[in-house]
Design a protein around this motif. Sequence first.
Motif, PDB file in Angstrom:
ATOM      1  N   MET A  81     -26.198   0.246 -34.150  1.00  0.00           N
ATOM      2  CA  MET A  81     -24.783   0.035 -34.411  1.00  0.00           C
ATOM      3  C   MET A  81     -24.345  -1.387 -34.060  1.00  0.00           C
ATOM      4  SD  MET A  81     -24.258   3.753 -32.962  1.00  0.00           S
ATOM      5  CE  MET A  81     -25.907   3.518 -32.336  1.00  0.00           C
ATOM      6  N   THR A  82     -23.367  -1.875 -34.811  1.00  0.00           N
ATOM      7  CA  THR A  82     -22.908  -3.263 -34.628  1.00  0.00           C
ATOM      8  C   THR A  82     -21.389  -3.362 -34.661  1.00  0.00           C
ATOM      9  OG1 THR A  82     -23.202  -3.633 -37.009  1.00  0.00           O
ATOM     10  CG2 THR A  82     -25.019  -4.273 -35.589  1.00  0.00           C
TER      11      THR A  82
ATOM     12  N   TRP B 126     -20.775  -0.294 -38.322  1.00  0.00           N
ATOM     13  CA  TRP B 126     -21.710  -1.333 -38.774  1.00  0.00           C
ATOM     14  C   TRP B 126     -20.924  -2.410 -39.510  1.00  0.00           C
ATOM     15  CZ3 TRP B 126     -22.150   3.886 -39.320  1.00  0.00           C
ATOM     16  CH2 TRP B 126     -23.160   4.499 -38.562  1.00  0.00           C
ATOM     17  N   LYS B 127     -21.336  -3.671 -39.280  1.00  0.00           N
ATOM     18  CA  LYS B 127     -20.655  -4.804 -39.907  1.00  0.00           C
ATOM     19  C   LYS B 127     -21.518  -5.434 -40.984  1.00  0.00           C
ATOM     20  CE  LYS B 127     -18.145  -6.469 -35.813  1.00  0.00           C
ATOM     21  NZ  LYS B 127     -18.824  -6.545 -34.499  1.00  0.00           N
ATOM     22  N   LYS B 128     -20.911  -5.660 -42.140  1.00  0.00           N
ATOM     23  CA  LYS B 128     -21.591  -6.406 -43.196  1.00  0.00           C
ATOM     24  C   LYS B 128     -20.799  -7.678 -43.478  1.00  0.00           C
ATOM     25  CE  LYS B 128     -23.796  -5.713 -47.573  1.00  0.00           C
ATOM     26  NZ  LYS B 128     -24.056  -4.770 -48.658  1.00  0.00           N
ATOM     27  N   TRP B 139     -26.257  -7.296 -43.437  1.00  0.00           N
ATOM     28  CA  TRP B 139     -25.726  -6.516 -42.335  1.00  0.00           C
ATOM     29  C   TRP B 139     -25.962  -7.290 -41.049  1.00  0.00           C
ATOM     30  CZ3 TRP B 139     -22.892  -2.227 -43.184  1.00  0.00           C
ATOM     31  CH2 TRP B 139     -22.946  -1.681 -44.486  1.00  0.00           C
ATOM     32  N   VAL B 140     -24.988  -7.277 -40.196  1.00  0.00           N
ATOM     33  CA  VAL B 140     -25.110  -7.937 -38.900  1.00  0.00           C
ATOM     34  C   VAL B 140     -26.188  -7.204 -38.101  1.00  0.00           C
ATOM     35  CG1 VAL B 140     -23.882  -8.407 -36.739  1.00  0.00           C
ATOM     36  CG2 VAL B 140     -22.720  -8.729 -38.938  1.00  0.00           C
ATOM     37  N   ALA B 141     -27.083  -7.959 -37.476  1.00  0.00           N
ATOM     38  CA  ALA B 141     -28.168  -7.343 -36.696  1.00  0.00           C
ATOM     39  C   ALA B 141     -27.677  -7.014 -35.290  1.00  0.00           C
ATOM     40  CB  ALA B 141     -29.349  -8.298 -36.626  1.00  0.00           C
ATOM     41  N   ALA B 142     -28.185  -5.902 -34.774  1.00  0.00           N
ATOM     42  CA  ALA B 142     -27.854  -5.525 -33.401  1.00  0.00           C
ATOM     43  C   ALA B 142     -28.489  -6.530 -32.450  1.00  0.00           C
ATOM     44  CB  ALA B 142     -28.368  -4.120 -33.118  1.00  0.00           C
TER      45      ALA B 142
END
Lengths: 84, 154
Positions: A81-82, B126-128, B139-142
């Motif tokens: 998750m981000t 989740w962020k794109k 997608w932004v990586a964790a």
Amino acid sequence: MVKLVYFAWVRERIDKPEEELDVPAHVVTAGDLLAYLKTLGDGYAAALEYPDVIRVAINQEHVEHDEPIAGAREIGIFPPMTGG
Amino acid sequence: MTPPTPNIRVQSDDFDLQTEIDALTAGRTDIGAVVSFVGLCRGEQNTLSALELEHYPGMAEAEMRRIAELAIKRFDLMGLTAVHRYGKIAPGENIVLVIAASPHRQAAFDGANFVMDFLKTSAPFWKKEHGKDGKARDWVAAKDADDSARDKWE
């Protein structure tokens, strides 16, 4: 039948947000389910190429990969998750 | 004393910090400290047109509530608000809000910090990234640093 829901790049690679699936009897744990899904096609294989990073939720609660999936109504499968 | 019920919301609309603080403290004289955190969308050197926030409806609220209740219990908070937005968010806009209230400042600081650390690693969002050229990027990586931030509370 169990409802599977996918998010973020897992959803994009599998190319659907959710589906109902009959899971074979040999699929016992969440980890087994990821290994089984990986065999269902190129999209699944791409989404689940590195199963160790994939997160699983049963009935909307996080679980480890050794968690049995028996009785699950909904299984969520998604990347780390981000948010925030 | 019954612990307070956290105010948890997942919404596409923006939020207003002062309105949320006022709602948390209205009519109370026992709160001595309010700490708020607002997370905003960065422009990334003017290359980003928007972040697209995806969430797991139902689970996102449930997980935020679970984290909030842990924080209330651990720090004896008198109130907690957590709001997370979804959908397309432009640089400069708000993404997330956490407000913690307590009798003294340390618990409010710690409570807000704790909620953000756990929210980042276990609330299903989740962020794109969307670039200025109109194309969806990645997608932004964790980040490992986020896991470390969470693990310090153990």
